[in-house]
Design an enzyme around this catalytic site. Structure first.
Site, PDB file in Angstrom:
ATOM      1  N   GLY A 114      62.060  13.527  66.909  1.00 47.23           N
ATOM      2  CA  GLY A 114      62.353  12.102  67.042  1.00 47.23           C
ATOM      3  C   GLY A 114      61.550  11.438  68.138  1.00 47.23           C
ATOM      4  O   GLY A 114      60.661  12.041  68.751  1.00 47.23           O
ATOM      5  N   ASP A 173      69.830  23.190  63.307  1.00 49.49           N
ATOM      6  CA  ASP A 173      70.972  22.294  63.114  1.00 49.49           C
ATOM      7  C   ASP A 173      71.937  22.565  64.259  1.00 49.49           C
ATOM      8  O   ASP A 173      72.556  23.634  64.316  1.00 49.49           O
ATOM      9  CB  ASP A 173      71.635  22.564  61.767  1.00 49.49           C
ATOM     10  N   ASP A 193      74.452   3.332  76.214  1.00 51.82           N
ATOM     11  CA  ASP A 193      75.249   2.225  76.739  1.00 51.82           C
ATOM     12  C   ASP A 193      76.398   1.851  75.799  1.00 51.82           C
ATOM     13  O   ASP A 193      77.353   1.184  76.225  1.00 51.82           O
ATOM     14  CB  ASP A 193      74.356   1.001  76.950  1.00 51.82           C
ATOM     15  N   TYR A 205      79.754   4.461  66.261  1.00 48.80           N
ATOM     16  CA  TYR A 205      78.630   5.117  66.938  1.00 48.80           C
ATOM     17  C   TYR A 205      78.963   5.371  68.411  1.00 48.80           C
ATOM     18  O   TYR A 205      78.812   6.492  68.918  1.00 48.80           O
ATOM     19  CB  TYR A 205      77.377   4.253  66.814  1.00 48.80           C
TER      20      TYR A 205
END
Length: 287
Positions: free
Chosen positions: A11, A35, A101, A124
């Site tokens: 990523g 994983d 945050d 999330y």
């Protein structure tokens, strides 16, 4: 010599971590390689590579999709970190876990410090908070590092989107009532490597770009970096772009604890943006 292992290495942050550790031969494992929700696979990886420090950049980051994909969000952001933290504790490795945050409510008026009350308003954010709690419970040596408004060359992000719009000659309307601290992934990666090589006690720390701006201010700064007229970017309110997951109105993270630990303070978000375009300009422009 410190042995490093990166999870989520494919990523945006993982890419920056690989660059920050170039020359130190880190073990870099992407999603296809490991994983982090699979306990056996994680324990085998740690036994094979015997890292001293594990940098966890693996995460579920689809903020809006998480509102309906509860299981996937909690698997990536809570179960995975829990498995990784427990395995690291058992193997004697320190874990540096990256959080967000979004664990806060977003209604503050002064920068959030690590000890401030949390109160996520999205799935999330709740899943990330659960991951934090699991990491901290697994070992007093582990660290949680919260960041915000991350951008860089390794994946899609707001800065690269604005750069594309500037290049295409489009004049975007951008939200001007959400405040935060843009953070270049390369700066965060360097900070994590510094922390991993230090003897700072475990716990929660914040690292984000210094200062604050709005998405509108950041967009205009991107246009400036590209030599485009920043007046092409127009301000608007959050109500113009309703989303399944509400965005925090205030996402500024205080760096007091980071500085108190003797770590290198973050540079201003604006200086970092200029450095990012100097170093990764083609990638940020999508070329």
């Amino acid at each position: 010599m410190t042995r490093w292992l990166i999870t989520g290495a494919g990523g945006m942050l993982g890419t920056a971590l690989r660059a920050a550790l170039a020359g130190r031969q880190p073990v870099a494992l992407g999603r296809a390689d490991l994983d982090v929700t699979e306990r056996g696979a994680v324990e085998k990886a740690l036994a094979t590579h015997r890292p001293d420090v594990v940098l966890n950049a693996a995460a579920y980051t689809a903020v809006d999709a998480a509102e309906t994909e509860h299981a996937a969000a909690y698997a990536g952001n809570a179960e995975g970190p829990a498995v990784l933290a427990a395995a690291c504790a058992g193997a004697g490795a320190r874990l540096l876990h990256v959080s967000t945050d979004y664990v806060f409510s977003g209604d503050a008026t002064a920068p959030y410090e690590p000890g401030d009350p949390t109160g996520p308003r999205t799935v999330y954010g709740a899943s990330k908070l659960a991951g934090e709690q699991a990491v901290l419970a697994a070992s007093p040596r582990h660290h949680v590092v919260r960041t915000a408004w991350l951008y860089g060359a390794g994946g899609p992000n707001f800065v690269s989107t604005m750069a594309r719009l500037a290049r295409e000659g489009r004049d975007p309307d951008v939200v001007d009532d959400q405040c935060g601290s843009p953070t270049w992934a390369a700066d965060l990666a360097a900070a994590l490597v510094e922390l991993g090589g230090s003897d700072v006690p475990g716990g929660v720390l914040h690292f984000a770009g210094g200062g604050r701006t709005t998405w509108f201010g950041l967009a205009r700064a991107v246009f400036e970096e590209l030599g485009a007229d920043p007046q092409r970017v127009r301000p608007c309110g959050t109500d113009r772009f309703p989303r399944p997951a509400p965005r925090p109105a205030y996402s500024v993270l205080g760096d007091g604890a980071w500085r108190a630990a003797g770590l290198t303070p973050p540079r201003s978000w604006r200086a970092a943006l200029s450095a990012a375009f100097a170093a990764e300009g083609d990638a940020l422009r999508g070329r």
